[in-house]
Design an enzyme around this catalytic site. Sequence first.
Site, mmCIF file in Angstrom:
data_model
loop_
_atom_site.group_PDB
_atom_site.id
_atom_site.type_symbol
_atom_site.label_atom_id
_atom_site.label_comp_id
_atom_site.label_asym_id
_atom_site.label_seq_id
_atom_site.Cartn_x
_atom_site.Cartn_y
_atom_site.Cartn_z
ATOM 1 N N ASP B 82 0.749 -1.265 0.023
ATOM 2 C CA ASP B 82 -0.255 -0.011 -0.001
ATOM 3 C C ASP B 82 0.881 1.118 0.045
ATOM 4 O OD1 ASP B 82 -2.065 1.767 0.050
ATOM 5 O OD2 ASP B 82 -2.800 1.260 2.256
ATOM 6 N N TRP B 107 5.995 -4.470 7.932
ATOM 7 C CA TRP B 107 5.141 -5.504 7.986
ATOM 8 C C TRP B 107 5.489 -6.322 7.064
ATOM 9 C CZ3 TRP B 107 0.331 -7.165 5.732
ATOM 10 C CH2 TRP B 107 -0.184 -6.067 4.789
ATOM 11 N N ASP B 126 8.896 0.558 4.050
ATOM 12 C CA ASP B 126 8.833 2.047 3.349
ATOM 13 C C ASP B 126 10.234 2.607 3.229
ATOM 14 O OD1 ASP B 126 6.080 1.889 3.162
ATOM 15 O OD2 ASP B 126 5.704 3.155 5.062
ATOM 16 N N ASN B 154 -1.368 -1.832 7.277
ATOM 17 C CA ASN B 154 -0.643 -1.026 6.161
ATOM 18 C C ASN B 154 -1.211 0.437 6.119
ATOM 19 O OD1 ASN B 154 -2.983 -1.281 4.594
ATOM 20 N ND2 ASN B 154 -2.221 -2.583 3.156
ATOM 21 N N ASP B 155 -2.023 1.038 6.828
ATOM 22 C CA ASP B 155 -2.501 2.409 6.823
ATOM 23 C C ASP B 155 -1.563 3.244 7.867
ATOM 24 O OD1 ASP B 155 -4.361 1.916 4.764
ATOM 25 O OD2 ASP B 155 -5.935 1.277 6.235
ATOM 26 N N TRP B 158 5.367 3.368 7.847
ATOM 27 C CA TRP B 158 6.484 2.586 8.404
ATOM 28 C C TRP B 158 7.427 3.133 8.326
ATOM 29 C CZ3 TRP B 158 5.465 -0.975 11.585
ATOM 30 C CH2 TRP B 158 4.224 -1.661 11.822
ATOM 31 N N TYR B 167 7.832 9.657 4.405
ATOM 32 C CA TYR B 167 7.612 8.588 3.529
ATOM 33 C C TYR B 167 8.005 8.987 2.044
ATOM 34 C CZ TYR B 167 5.172 5.549 0.728
ATOM 35 O OH TYR B 167 4.742 4.463 -0.348
ATOM 36 N N THR B 170 7.790 2.799 -1.449
ATOM 37 C CA THR B 170 7.609 1.424 -0.622
ATOM 38 C C THR B 170 8.277 0.216 -1.597
ATOM 39 O OG1 THR B 170 5.639 1.794 0.466
ATOM 40 C CG2 THR B 170 6.259 -0.443 0.547
#
Lengths: 383, 181
Positions: B82, B107, B126, B154-155, B158, B167, B170
């Site tokens: 995501d 994750w 990320d 995943n919201d 990371w 960010y 990913t």
Amino acid sequence: MRTFAFRRLQCACAVLLLSAPATAAEFKSESAGTTTIPAAMHRVYVLDAALPHIVDGRIYVLDAADLSLKGMLEAGFAGMMLAAPDRRRIYVATTFYERLTRGKRIDVVQVFDDQTLKVIDEIPIPTRRAQALSYRSLFQRSSDGNVLFIQNATPATSISVVDTASKRQLETPAPGCYGIYPAPTKPLRFSTLCGDGTIGTYTMSSNFQSSERKTSAKLFDTGADPLFIHAERDQDGYVFLSFKGKLLRASLDGESATITETLDIIPPDAADWAPGGYQPFAVDPKSGMAYILMHPGNKDGDHKNPSAEIWAYDLRGKRLVARSRAANLTSLTLSAVDPALLFGINPVDLTIERFTIDASSHQISRAGQIRLGETAALVEAPR
Amino acid sequence: MSDIIINRLMAAFDRAAEQAFRRSAQAIGRRSALSTIGKLLVGGAMLPVLPFDRSSGVHAADAPKADAADGSCDYWRYCALDGFLCSCCGGSVSACPPGAEPSKVTWIGTCHNPDEGKDYLVSYNDCCGKTSCGRCLCNGNVGERPGYRMGLHNDINWCMANTQSMYHCTVSVLVGMAESK
């Protein structure tokens, strides 16, 4: 070439000047000004994290009557929004970096006036808040409106409690738990959903020095049928929704949480349908009607899929009342002032949409839209 | 038909879908970070469920070669990714673009490689410290769970445990093979 063009412009200006005296008496000069949001305007707030340029999140302020854009608020990096219509405030918990995208991290709650849309106060908070998608349950306030609750994640989870007047703060560890659900009538109490299927309930001391936690029995199955962290208020409690379409009514006012009723919204002839989205349902506490974003397909991983329909489910009559076509929505909210109005976010067509609910049939019809935003996920219509 | 609908929706929806962030709690080969998280959690009512136990049921990955579909959200190892694909942003399927650092925590998803018929454990790190890339936004959610299962969520950003937590994009790093069910 440029000289020639400039001379032509000079000539044009001269003509304008020569003709000016004929209209001077009628001409009324203007001065630049600033609009404000009328106090009586019913508002729709749309939080857009603006992922492609995520330091620049924003909240759009729309007129609920026609979805026209009336202004905006700055939401920073992965900001959260909480409207306080009784105080005419909008709180935004967010992050700023010293050098825009790098440097020292600064987390604050910005306090906006909901008519001027100016920041009128700012409350520093620990740099541990969850930089997350803007789920409603990650930023809440107490039943008396005096205390803010902010979800933290480092990724160890905790909840910051902030007194808006004194700015006193308390951080309560809540490991393995996520989402904040303030007690309906106890200002110093809130609950949170936990990964072992329990609900943790915290009661704070009035001096903000400590909190006590009570853990419920196991109330839901986080593996087989998890709960969305978006929850809605019922008359005297909360309503949660599971991935497989169960509505759970919860009592969160006591020292520990209980589930008072579980209702399955999926009829046998629609067994492969499931709810989905980021704000997947809305409840009218007065009528007990729930409006749920539904899509065909209930495989693992489908729980954020956009809608194909909105289902109207009667919590008190315990029956599915109506199914209405409504494509591509992932967030839905009910107007707090007109229970016949819904607002939704359509991230496929990048629109914000307005829906009317028929009072007798509960059929839902689209009644307006505006193309707006990039990655909006939370919509609220609080006043 | 449903696959066509989902693919269409995912393409657009992911363009829109939120979450620049995400990836749940697991330190991959970063023992210090994992240790720090563990210390933070000591004394809690429960620990977040980590996505897998490296001590059992997981074997060193014999990573298959990346295929040419790197820029497509349909590529099998993006089943729970995501965010923006780093392969569209100057990096690769498993490497961050220049100047960005992999997240210290992440994750783990489990994705099925249809060519081999095998399931792989995928670390969705990320990449951190640069402005958000803005290209190839994908939104896979196989096995994803809300934040009370942080190790499967995943919201969220990371990059949250990195010194520079902005960010960027990913990556999808194969870290093991899932035992057949």
